[in-house]
Design a protein around this motif. Structure first.
Motif, PDB file in Angstrom:
ATOM      1  N   GLY A  56       0.809  -1.212   0.000  1.00  0.00           N
ATOM      2  CA  GLY A  56       0.000   0.000   0.000  1.00  0.00           C
ATOM      3  C   GLY A  56       0.845   1.267   0.000  1.00  0.00           C
ATOM      4  O   GLY A  56       0.415   2.303  -0.502  1.00  0.00           O
TER       5      GLY A  56
ATOM      6  N   SER B 258      -4.999 -10.993  -7.204  1.00  0.00           N
ATOM      7  CA  SER B 258      -4.217  -9.881  -7.770  1.00  0.00           C
ATOM      8  C   SER B 258      -4.356  -9.823  -9.289  1.00  0.00           C
ATOM      9  O   SER B 258      -4.613  -8.758  -9.861  1.00  0.00           O
TER      10      SER B 258
ATOM     11  N   LEU C  20       1.667   2.373  -3.453  1.00  0.00           N
ATOM     12  CA  LEU C  20       0.423   2.833  -4.064  1.00  0.00           C
ATOM     13  C   LEU C  20       0.218   4.310  -3.765  1.00  0.00           C
ATOM     14  O   LEU C  20      -0.092   5.101  -4.653  1.00  0.00           O
TER      15      LEU C  20
ATOM     16  N   MET D 115       0.344   4.330  -8.402  1.00  0.00           N
ATOM     17  CA  MET D 115       0.177   3.222  -9.349  1.00  0.00           C
ATOM     18  C   MET D 115      -0.849   2.250  -8.763  1.00  0.00           C
ATOM     19  O   MET D 115      -0.581   1.589  -7.763  1.00  0.00           O
ATOM     20  N   PRO D 116      -2.029   2.160  -9.344  1.00  0.00           N
ATOM     21  CA  PRO D 116      -3.095   1.342  -8.764  1.00  0.00           C
ATOM     22  C   PRO D 116      -2.780  -0.150  -8.713  1.00  0.00           C
ATOM     23  O   PRO D 116      -3.412  -0.878  -7.950  1.00  0.00           O
ATOM     24  N   GLU D 117      -1.815  -0.606  -9.486  1.00  0.00           N
ATOM     25  CA  GLU D 117      -1.473  -2.022  -9.464  1.00  0.00           C
ATOM     26  C   GLU D 117      -1.015  -2.457  -8.073  1.00  0.00           C
ATOM     27  O   GLU D 117      -1.302  -3.577  -7.641  1.00  0.00           O
ATOM     28  N   PHE D 118      -0.294  -1.574  -7.379  1.00  0.00           N
ATOM     29  CA  PHE D 118       0.144  -1.909  -6.023  1.00  0.00           C
ATOM     30  C   PHE D 118      -1.057  -2.119  -5.106  1.00  0.00           C
ATOM     31  O   PHE D 118      -1.040  -2.979  -4.228  1.00  0.00           O
ATOM     32  N   GLY D 119      -2.097  -1.333  -5.287  1.00  0.00           N
ATOM     33  CA  GLY D 119      -3.313  -1.513  -4.496  1.00  0.00           C
ATOM     34  C   GLY D 119      -3.967  -2.856  -4.762  1.00  0.00           C
ATOM     35  O   GLY D 119      -4.492  -3.492  -3.854  1.00  0.00           O
TER      36      GLY D 119
END
Length: 140
Positions: A15, A57, A18, A23-27
């Protein structure tokens, strides 16, 4: 420490980038880690935890990214200048016919002429701006 706690630590760790990088991918990976923590809390094995992390994921990335990209590409068209005046309504201040006249458009006084040269618009009448021709509004 229990395994589910490590998964929550991983979720928090994912998080942070993010928030820092937006970068929404980390979320999505963080949500996968939370799902793996739930699996661990329900006494799922390590293989099940890793599979749940990977499936959640990847599923989020596969579903959410295309939706976000589609929304990002649908930006509303912002009109400015004379393009913003087309289609607006105006009030006739001086009789408008095919030769000319005056209207109040967007708080400003404009010279105007009728789209149909035979049509006469009386004072106080509401007209629609069809186009802007130089400094003259063409109305109907």
């Amino acid at each position: 420490m229990d395994t589910w706690v490590w998964w929550l630590v991983a979720a928090v760790g994912l998080g942070i980038p993010l928030v820092v990088t937006a970068m929404p991918e980390f979320g999505m990976f963080a949500v996968g880690a939370v799902a793996a923590a739930v699996t661990a809390a329900l006494h799922g094995g390590m293989v099940a935890q890793v599979v749940v992390f990977a499936v959640v994921s990847v599923a989020l990335i596969a579903v959410v990214r295309p939706l976000a990209n589609r929304q990002r590409s649908r930006r509303p068209e912002l009109k400015s200048g004379i393009d913003a005046l087309k289609g607006r309504q105006a009030v006739v201040l001086e009789q408008v016919d095919g030769n000319g006249g005056r209207i109040k458009l967007a708080g400003e006084i404009w010279s105007a002429r009728a789209l149909d040269p035979g049509r006469v618009h009386a004072v106080g009448e509401q007209v629609d701006v069809v186009e802007i021709d130089g400094a003259t509004a063409v109305v109907m």
